[in-house]
Design a protein around this motif. Structure first.
Motif, PDB file in Angstrom:
ATOM      1  N   UNK A  58       0.828  -1.206   0.000  1.00  0.00           N
ATOM      2  CA  UNK A  58       0.000   0.000   0.000  1.00  0.00           C
ATOM      3  C   UNK A  58       0.862   1.255   0.000  1.00  0.00           C
ATOM      4  N   UNK A  59       0.328   2.304  -0.605  1.00  0.00           N
ATOM      5  CA  UNK A  59       1.034   3.586  -0.706  1.00  0.00           C
ATOM      6  C   UNK A  59       0.273   4.650   0.072  1.00  0.00           C
ATOM      7  N   UNK A  60       0.981   5.582   0.722  1.00  0.00           N
ATOM      8  CA  UNK A  60       0.305   6.664   1.445  1.00  0.00           C
ATOM      9  C   UNK A  60      -0.327   7.646   0.465  1.00  0.00           C
ATOM     10  N   UNK A  61      -1.226   8.461   0.973  1.00  0.00           N
ATOM     11  CA  UNK A  61      -1.883   9.452   0.128  1.00  0.00           C
ATOM     12  C   UNK A  61      -0.912  10.593  -0.184  1.00  0.00           C
ATOM     13  N   UNK A  62      -0.541  10.717  -1.452  1.00  0.00           N
ATOM     14  CA  UNK A  62       0.323  11.802  -1.912  1.00  0.00           C
ATOM     15  C   UNK A  62      -0.238  12.307  -3.239  1.00  0.00           C
ATOM     16  N   UNK A  63      -1.124  13.286  -3.204  1.00  0.00           N
ATOM     17  CA  UNK A  63      -1.766  13.749  -4.439  1.00  0.00           C
ATOM     18  C   UNK A  63      -0.793  14.452  -5.371  1.00  0.00           C
ATOM     19  N   UNK A  64      -0.941  14.190  -6.658  1.00  0.00           N
ATOM     20  CA  UNK A  64      -0.175  14.871  -7.707  1.00  0.00           C
ATOM     21  C   UNK A  64      -1.165  15.628  -8.582  1.00  0.00           C
ATOM     22  N   UNK A  65      -0.920  16.911  -8.795  1.00  0.00           N
ATOM     23  CA  UNK A  65      -1.850  17.785  -9.507  1.00  0.00           C
ATOM     24  C   UNK A  65      -1.308  18.094 -10.904  1.00  0.00           C
ATOM     25  N   UNK A  66      -2.186  18.027 -11.926  1.00  0.00           N
ATOM     26  CA  UNK A  66      -1.774  18.224 -13.313  1.00  0.00           C
ATOM     27  C   UNK A  66      -2.297  19.515 -13.938  1.00  0.00           C
ATOM     28  N   UNK A  67      -2.932  20.371 -13.155  1.00  0.00           N
ATOM     29  CA  UNK A  67      -3.504  21.590 -13.732  1.00  0.00           C
ATOM     30  C   UNK A  67      -2.438  22.421 -14.445  1.00  0.00           C
ATOM     31  N   UNK A  68      -1.268  22.578 -13.814  1.00  0.00           N
ATOM     32  CA  UNK A  68      -0.196  23.352 -14.437  1.00  0.00           C
ATOM     33  C   UNK A  68       0.335  22.646 -15.675  1.00  0.00           C
ATOM     34  N   UNK A  69       0.510  21.324 -15.586  1.00  0.00           N
ATOM     35  CA  UNK A  69       1.028  20.569 -16.731  1.00  0.00           C
ATOM     36  C   UNK A  69       0.098  20.669 -17.932  1.00  0.00           C
ATOM     37  N   UNK A  70      -1.215  20.710 -17.670  1.00  0.00           N
ATOM     38  CA  UNK A  70      -2.194  20.798 -18.757  1.00  0.00           C
ATOM     39  C   UNK A  70      -2.399  22.230 -19.251  1.00  0.00           C
ATOM     40  N   UNK A  71      -1.857  23.219 -18.547  1.00  0.00           N
ATOM     41  CA  UNK A  71      -2.057  24.605 -18.952  1.00  0.00           C
ATOM     42  C   UNK A  71      -3.439  25.129 -18.615  1.00  0.00           C
TER      43      UNK A  71
END
Length: 276
Positions: free
Chosen positions: A181-194
């Motif tokens: 199992x992996x801990x909760x670590x959110x990755x956000x793509x809003x910047x990557x998508x522009x």
């Protein structure tokens, strides 16, 4: 970037003009499967995002993890939770070696890993979450596009639903022992998508047509979708999967001229209560 037959690549950068025409009198033909040309040269529907005839589509999905026809892949896999907008999350798996590429391809606004392990353990975990929490393994692209028009402003707000869902998922019993199992670590793509600061899309290309033209300034891109600012139609989303199988030519000075339908507004959380 766009990759053309023959291997040529066209980089897509913010502000770049994306413009092309569709050959006059042309038809959309099957792109074949697994590196092979369609033996029938079959014509395929303009609205299809697969661009394959029935036989080639069957061949393309043979011996495929996505189609559950490959159970003996020895590579390790990750289970993930992806979020596309309010009330819109999914569970899925991807090979560890691919990193977050699968999430970018799907247009996930944010995501978090749930765990990693052998393929069948990852599959069992995916099925566990689908059955116990009612989380789907697919989200229609039309819903994803509509949700992008009204995303929460902060990363914390965008990750809030994922945090709750992750906590509920790891609290379930019945996880395969071989899945770490992996801990909760959110990755956000809003910047990557522009998408930050980009004008909201108001329409989407329904299909290409012979003699048609697509032209606009690239303001954002999420998964296969290009958000193009056009002169007369506002920001229009072009699903690049609609391009395959057509013969494309330079647009010249011609104006945008392909069928566009209004972007369907996403129904708010009242219709999504069943997710949790």
């Amino acid at each position: 970037m766009l990759v053309w037959d023959g291997g040529r690549r066209s980089a897509l950068t913010w502000g770049k003009r994306v413009a092309f025409g569709v050959e006059e009198g042309g038809v959309r033909t099957c792109v074949g499967a697994r590196g092979h040309v369609c033996p029938l040269g079959a014509e395929v529907p303009a609205r299809s995002t697969g661009a394959r005839c029935e036989e080639c589509a069957r061949l393309d999905r043979a011996h495929s993890v996505a189609a559950d026809t490959l159970a003996d892949d020895p590579r390790p896999y990750r289970v993930y939770l992806a979020w596309f907008g309010p009330g819109m999350a999914k569970v899925g798996i991807t090979a560890v070696e691919r990193g977050s590429a699968r999430l970018l391809e799907q247009g996930a606004v944010c995501f978090s890993w749930l765990g990693s392990g052998p393929l069948m353990a990852a599959r069992r975990t995916e099925e566990l979450l689908r059955a116990a929490l009612g989380v789907p393994d697919r989200v229609p692209y039309a819903d994803k596009r509509a949700a992008r028009a009204a995303l929460p402003a902060s990363e914390a707000d965008r990750a809030a639903e994922l945090a709750e869902l992750h906590a509920r998922a790891v609290a379930l019993s019945g996880w395969p022992e071989s899945l770490d199992r992996a801990p909760f670590r959110p990755a956000d793509h809003v910047a990557a998508f522009g998408l930050a600061g980009a004008p909201a899309a108001v329409g989407e290309v329904g299909s290409l047509v012979a003699g048609g033209v697509v032209s606009g300034e690239l303001v954002a891109a999420a998964g296969p979708d290009l958000h193009l600012a056009t002169g007369t139609k506002g920001v229009v989303v072009l699903d690049t999967r609609l391009l395959t199988g057509w013969g494309l030519v330079p647009a010249g000075a011609r104006e945008f001229a392909v069928p566009v339908r209004a972007l369907r507004l996403k129904e708010r959380a009242e219709a999504q209560d069943g997710l949790f």
